[in-house]
Write a protein that holds these residues in place. Structure first.
Motif, short mmCIF file in Angstrom:
data_model
loop_
_atom_site.label_atom_id
_atom_site.label_comp_id
_atom_site.label_asym_id
_atom_site.label_seq_id
_atom_site.Cartn_x
_atom_site.Cartn_y
_atom_site.Cartn_z
N GLU A 120 44.92 47.48 38.25
CA GLU A 120 44.14 47.59 37.01
C GLU A 120 43.11 46.48 36.92
N LEU A 121 43.52 45.26 37.22
CA LEU A 121 42.58 44.14 37.18
C LEU A 121 41.49 44.28 38.24
N ALA A 122 41.87 44.78 39.42
CA ALA A 122 40.87 44.98 40.47
C ALA A 122 39.84 46.01 40.05
N ALA A 123 40.28 47.07 39.36
CA ALA A 123 39.33 48.08 38.87
C ALA A 123 38.40 47.49 37.82
N VAL A 177 37.52 44.34 37.61
CA VAL A 177 36.58 43.45 38.32
C VAL A 177 35.50 44.25 39.00
N ASP A 178 35.87 45.36 39.62
CA ASP A 178 34.87 46.19 40.32
C ASP A 178 33.87 46.78 39.33
N SER A 220 28.36 46.64 37.16
CA SER A 220 27.48 46.62 36.00
C SER A 220 26.50 45.44 36.05
N ARG A 221 26.90 44.36 36.69
CA ARG A 221 26.04 43.19 36.76
C ARG A 221 25.09 43.23 37.96
N LEU A 222 25.45 43.94 39.03
CA LEU A 222 24.63 43.93 40.24
C LEU A 222 23.72 45.14 40.40
N GLU A 223 23.95 46.18 39.64
CA GLU A 223 23.15 47.39 39.83
C GLU A 223 21.75 47.28 39.23
#
Length: 308
Positions: free
Chosen positions: A125-128, A130-131, A136-139
């Motif tokens: 859940e935490l990995a999702a 983070v992804d 959202s920040r890099l796109e």
């Protein structure tokens, strides 16, 4: 020479080999023959001495009463009964404690499994999250999109992302219990009725990679870096997770090309041999929507020297 002395020399005549009639001829000393002694004297000297002593005692009237032999036998039987009685008493006394210890250990194992499952779900859940936050920040710009593509490629190579696409499904099923499998000649491992071993699945996975597979999973566990398939007693562990029959191997890639190569591979040939020899179930099918889960990602720690 007496007959007993001749036997002492292993059956040789002490005068054999001597030549007293011709001059300048060597005098041979007889040597006892071990082979001759073994062939002629069938009774060990110790047994022969015991039999002789018994015969002498019987001739002198010094025969042990029959009740002494029975007394020794009864004493030995009583000692055995006492030992078994003490052992049974100890087993009965310790049985409740053993059962309680087994129950505690079983509860501890179940609790640990539950905690491990909960921790795994929380990690996923935490990995999702983070992804999602990372995307959202890099796109928003070209540099970020390039980094995302690189991260996706690295995640795919590390088997850290789920995969869906065309591929193959290989299902291997252990044979059912039968009278034939009770024969030792039908056991691939001594004392074990298991037929499918870790090396069989390893060979299948290796030949799926060689056939063009881009992602592979065994028993629902994704195959990636540092993932092993190994035997553990009567079970098989994939990435330290137990799997059971039927063993399902999934491979994503060009399904038709993969199937053409895999049909002629030693991996499938071994499965067909197990099918003919032991009754193992083997099924190979192609599909357009084969789904593979993401694999677990472990942190790699590197040691570095300290100082100059």
């Amino acid at each position: 020479m007496t007959q007993s002395f001749r036997k002492t020399l292993g059956g040789y005549d002490p005068r054999a080999g001597r030549n007293a009639h011709e001059a300048n001829r060597p005098t041979l000393i007889p040597v006892p023959s071990l082979l001759r002694s073994l062939l002629t004297e069938h009774l060990d000297p110790g047994y022969a001495a015991a039999a002789e002593a018994r015969r002498v005692n019987e001739a002198a009237g010094r025969v042990r009463p029959w009740w002494q032999a029975w007394a020794w036998q009864l004493a030995g039987a009583a000692l055995l009964v006492a030992v078994f009685a003490v052992a049974m008493a100890q087993a009965r006394a310790t049985a409740p404690g053993v059962r309680e210890t087994q129950q505690v250990l079983a509860d501890s194992v179940r609790t640990a499994e539950t905690e491990a499952t909960a921790a795994t779900d929380r990690r996923d859940e935490l990995a999702a999250q983070v992804d999602t936050e990372r995307r959202s920040r890099l796109e928003g710009d070209a540099r970020g999109q390039q980094l995302l593509r690189q991260l996706d490629e690295a995640g795919f190579a590390a088997a850290a992302t789920p995969v869906i696409g065309p591929g193959l499904t290989i299902t291997v099923t252990e044979p059912g219990a039968s009278a034939n499998l009770s024969d030792v000649s039908k056991q691939r491992l001594p004392g074990n009725r298991q037929v499918i071993l870790d090396r069989d699945l390893q060979l299948v996975v290796n030949w799926l990679w060689a056939s063009g597979a881009e992602a592979v999973s065994v028993g629902g566990v994704r195959i990636g870096p540092n993932v092993t398939i190994r035997q553990a007693g009567g079970g098989i562990l994939v990435d330290n997770q137990p799997i059971s029959s039927p063993y399902q191997v999934l491979a994503v890639g060009p399904s038709h090309t993969m199937q053409d190569v895999f049909d002629r591979s030693p991996g499938l040939q071994r499965l067909r041999l197990l099918e003919a020899s032991y009754g193992v179930g083997v099924s190979v099918s192609a599909g357009d929507a084969v789904t593979l889960p993401a694999g677990s990602v472990r942190e790699l720690n590197f040691a570095e020297p300290i100082g100059p």
